[in-house]
Scaffold this motif. Structure first.
Motif, PDB file in Angstrom:
ATOM      1  N   MET A 166       0.852  -1.179   0.000  1.00  0.00           N
ATOM      2  CA  MET A 166       0.000   0.000   0.000  1.00  0.00           C
ATOM      3  C   MET A 166       0.898   1.243   0.000  1.00  0.00           C
ATOM      4  N   LYS A 167       0.374   2.245  -0.650  1.00  0.00           N
ATOM      5  CA  LYS A 167       1.105   3.502  -0.733  1.00  0.00           C
ATOM      6  C   LYS A 167       0.130   4.624  -0.416  1.00  0.00           C
ATOM      7  N   LYS A 168       0.514   5.485   0.513  1.00  0.00           N
ATOM      8  CA  LYS A 168      -0.328   6.615   0.874  1.00  0.00           C
ATOM      9  C   LYS A 168      -0.036   7.754  -0.106  1.00  0.00           C
ATOM     10  N   ILE A 169      -1.080   8.236  -0.729  1.00  0.00           N
ATOM     11  CA  ILE A 169      -0.936   9.310  -1.710  1.00  0.00           C
ATOM     12  C   ILE A 169      -1.726  10.515  -1.242  1.00  0.00           C
ATOM     13  N   THR A 170      -1.048  11.648  -1.183  1.00  0.00           N
ATOM     14  CA  THR A 170      -1.700  12.917  -0.892  1.00  0.00           C
ATOM     15  C   THR A 170      -1.614  13.746  -2.163  1.00  0.00           C
ATOM     16  N   ALA A 171      -2.770  14.142  -2.664  1.00  0.00           N
ATOM     17  CA  ALA A 171      -2.817  14.876  -3.935  1.00  0.00           C
ATOM     18  C   ALA A 171      -4.098  15.690  -3.981  1.00  0.00           C
ATOM     19  N   THR A 172      -4.147  16.603  -4.935  1.00  0.00           N
ATOM     20  CA  THR A 172      -5.407  17.325  -5.116  1.00  0.00           C
ATOM     21  C   THR A 172      -6.448  16.330  -5.592  1.00  0.00           C
ATOM     22  N   ARG A 173      -7.680  16.653  -5.318  1.00  0.00           N
ATOM     23  CA  ARG A 173      -8.758  15.771  -5.761  1.00  0.00           C
ATOM     24  C   ARG A 173      -8.755  15.687  -7.289  1.00  0.00           C
ATOM     25  N   ARG A 174      -8.335  16.763  -7.954  1.00  0.00           N
ATOM     26  CA  ARG A 174      -8.223  16.770  -9.417  1.00  0.00           C
ATOM     27  C   ARG A 174      -7.221  15.702  -9.868  1.00  0.00           C
ATOM     28  N   ASP A 175      -6.082  15.621  -9.176  1.00  0.00           N
ATOM     29  CA  ASP A 175      -5.085  14.609  -9.511  1.00  0.00           C
ATOM     30  C   ASP A 175      -5.612  13.204  -9.243  1.00  0.00           C
ATOM     31  N   LEU A 176      -6.416  13.063  -8.184  1.00  0.00           N
ATOM     32  CA  LEU A 176      -7.013  11.760  -7.896  1.00  0.00           C
ATOM     33  C   LEU A 176      -8.009  11.363  -8.975  1.00  0.00           C
ATOM     34  N   VAL A 177      -8.730  12.343  -9.515  1.00  0.00           N
ATOM     35  CA  VAL A 177      -9.636  12.064 -10.641  1.00  0.00           C
ATOM     36  C   VAL A 177      -8.814  11.574 -11.832  1.00  0.00           C
ATOM     37  N   GLY A 178      -7.686  12.215 -12.097  1.00  0.00           N
ATOM     38  CA  GLY A 178      -6.811  11.791 -13.193  1.00  0.00           C
ATOM     39  C   GLY A 178      -6.287  10.380 -12.984  1.00  0.00           C
ATOM     40  N   LEU A 179      -5.944  10.060 -11.745  1.00  0.00           N
ATOM     41  CA  LEU A 179      -5.466   8.715 -11.437  1.00  0.00           C
ATOM     42  C   LEU A 179      -6.589   7.695 -11.631  1.00  0.00           C
ATOM     43  N   LEU A 180      -7.794   8.056 -11.220  1.00  0.00           N
ATOM     44  CA  LEU A 180      -8.946   7.167 -11.428  1.00  0.00           C
ATOM     45  C   LEU A 180      -9.158   6.908 -12.915  1.00  0.00           C
ATOM     46  N   ARG A 181      -9.068   7.946 -13.714  1.00  0.00           N
ATOM     47  CA  ARG A 181      -9.208   7.764 -15.171  1.00  0.00           C
ATOM     48  C   ARG A 181      -8.129   6.839 -15.717  1.00  0.00           C
ATOM     49  N   GLY A 182      -6.912   7.017 -15.215  1.00  0.00           N
ATOM     50  CA  GLY A 182      -5.812   6.156 -15.644  1.00  0.00           C
ATOM     51  C   GLY A 182      -6.065   4.710 -15.279  1.00  0.00           C
ATOM     52  N   LEU A 183      -6.605   4.481 -14.090  1.00  0.00           N
ATOM     53  CA  LEU A 183      -6.922   3.119 -13.672  1.00  0.00           C
ATOM     54  C   LEU A 183      -8.041   2.528 -14.527  1.00  0.00           C
ATOM     55  N   LEU A 184      -9.024   3.337 -14.842  1.00  0.00           N
ATOM     56  CA  LEU A 184     -10.108   2.859 -15.701  1.00  0.00           C
ATOM     57  C   LEU A 184      -9.588   2.484 -17.085  1.00  0.00           C
ATOM     58  N   ASP A 185      -8.553   3.197 -17.549  1.00  0.00           N
ATOM     59  CA  ASP A 185      -7.958   2.900 -18.855  1.00  0.00           C
ATOM     60  C   ASP A 185      -7.222   1.558 -18.884  1.00  0.00           C
ATOM     61  N   VAL A 186      -6.724   1.117 -17.723  1.00  0.00           N
ATOM     62  CA  VAL A 186      -5.947  -0.127 -17.710  1.00  0.00           C
ATOM     63  C   VAL A 186      -6.706  -1.296 -17.088  1.00  0.00           C
ATOM     64  N   GLN A 187      -7.946  -1.089 -16.721  1.00  0.00           N
ATOM     65  CA  GLN A 187      -8.673  -2.136 -15.984  1.00  0.00           C
ATOM     66  C   GLN A 187      -8.912  -3.412 -16.781  1.00  0.00           C
ATOM     67  N   GLU A 188      -8.841  -3.360 -18.072  1.00  0.00           N
ATOM     68  CA  GLU A 188      -9.084  -4.564 -18.866  1.00  0.00           C
ATOM     69  C   GLU A 188      -7.805  -5.242 -19.344  1.00  0.00           C
ATOM     70  N   LEU A 189      -6.669  -4.730 -18.916  1.00  0.00           N
ATOM     71  CA  LEU A 189      -5.408  -5.380 -19.291  1.00  0.00           C
ATOM     72  C   LEU A 189      -5.261  -6.691 -18.531  1.00  0.00           C
ATOM     73  N   PRO A 190      -4.573  -7.660 -19.125  1.00  0.00           N
ATOM     74  CA  PRO A 190      -4.421  -8.958 -18.467  1.00  0.00           C
ATOM     75  C   PRO A 190      -3.453  -8.895 -17.281  1.00  0.00           C
ATOM     76  N   GLY A 191      -3.633  -9.830 -16.378  1.00  0.00           N
ATOM     77  CA  GLY A 191      -2.728  -9.955 -15.238  1.00  0.00           C
ATOM     78  C   GLY A 191      -3.489  -9.928 -13.930  1.00  0.00           C
ATOM     79  N   LYS A 192      -3.356 -11.012 -13.170  1.00  0.00           N
ATOM     80  CA  LYS A 192      -4.089 -11.139 -11.915  1.00  0.00           C
ATOM     81  C   LYS A 192      -3.658 -10.076 -10.898  1.00  0.00           C
ATOM     82  N   LYS A 193      -2.362  -9.889 -10.744  1.00  0.00           N
ATOM     83  CA  LYS A 193      -1.867  -8.928  -9.749  1.00  0.00           C
ATOM     84  C   LYS A 193      -2.246  -7.503 -10.144  1.00  0.00           C
ATOM     85  N   LEU A 194      -2.087  -7.188 -11.422  1.00  0.00           N
ATOM     86  CA  LEU A 194      -2.471  -5.869 -11.902  1.00  0.00           C
ATOM     87  C   LEU A 194      -3.972  -5.673 -11.721  1.00  0.00           C
ATOM     88  N   GLY A 195      -4.751  -6.648 -12.137  1.00  0.00           N
ATOM     89  CA  GLY A 195      -6.211  -6.543 -12.043  1.00  0.00           C
ATOM     90  C   GLY A 195      -6.699  -6.363 -10.621  1.00  0.00           C
TER      91      GLY A 195
END
Length: 135
Positions: A1-30
């Motif tokens: 686990m990693k604690k991240i402190t960021a603007t909520r805007r940056d967290l929205v960007g990170l969420l979008r990035g995660l949504l972009d990779v959610q269908e990639l293969p890999g159990k650990k990544l998924g």
């Protein structure tokens, strides 16, 4: 686990990035991606609720846009004037969302080992989740 402190805007960007990779293969990544999406959705749910669009506004905005495209600018201006309170309400709503996006938030997210990334991941996809990568 990693604690991240960021603007909520940056967290929205990170969420979008995660949504972009959610269908990639890999159990650990998924597993990490699914966990992190849930955490971020909870963290950002108030902002999503703040930005919910009034259906009446959508109807008026679409009509104004249609009139402008048809170069019926006087009719569009009249409709804007008649619905000034509704349009002002939306502007105020967006201003509040903007302020909220600039506030900081703190979340604990699962990291992903670089070796667990699939060979098919693109540079763009990596860029958006870089803060979660670990060597």
């Amino acid at each position: 686990m990693k604690k991240i402190t960021a603007t909520r805007r940056d967290l929205v960007g990170l969420l979008r990035g995660l949504l972009d990779v959610q269908e990639l293969p890999g159990k650990k990544l998924g597993t990490a991606v699914a966990h992190n999406i849930k955490v971020l959705e909870v963290e950002l749910q108030d902002i999503e609720a703040m930005g919910t669009i009034n259906p009446q506004f959508v109807t008026i905005a679409n009509e104004i846009n249609r009139l402008v495209k048809e170069e019926k600018n006087e009719e569009a201006a009249t409709l804007e004037k008649e619905n000034g309170a509704l349009l002002d309400e939306r502007r105020e709503q967006l201003a509040k969302v903007e302020v909220a996006l600039n506030n900081e938030g703190e979340v604990s997210l699962k990291t992903v080992l670089r070796k667990d990334l699939p060979a098919t991941i693109s540079g763009k996809q990596i860029y958006h989740i870089t803060s979660l990568l670990k060597d």
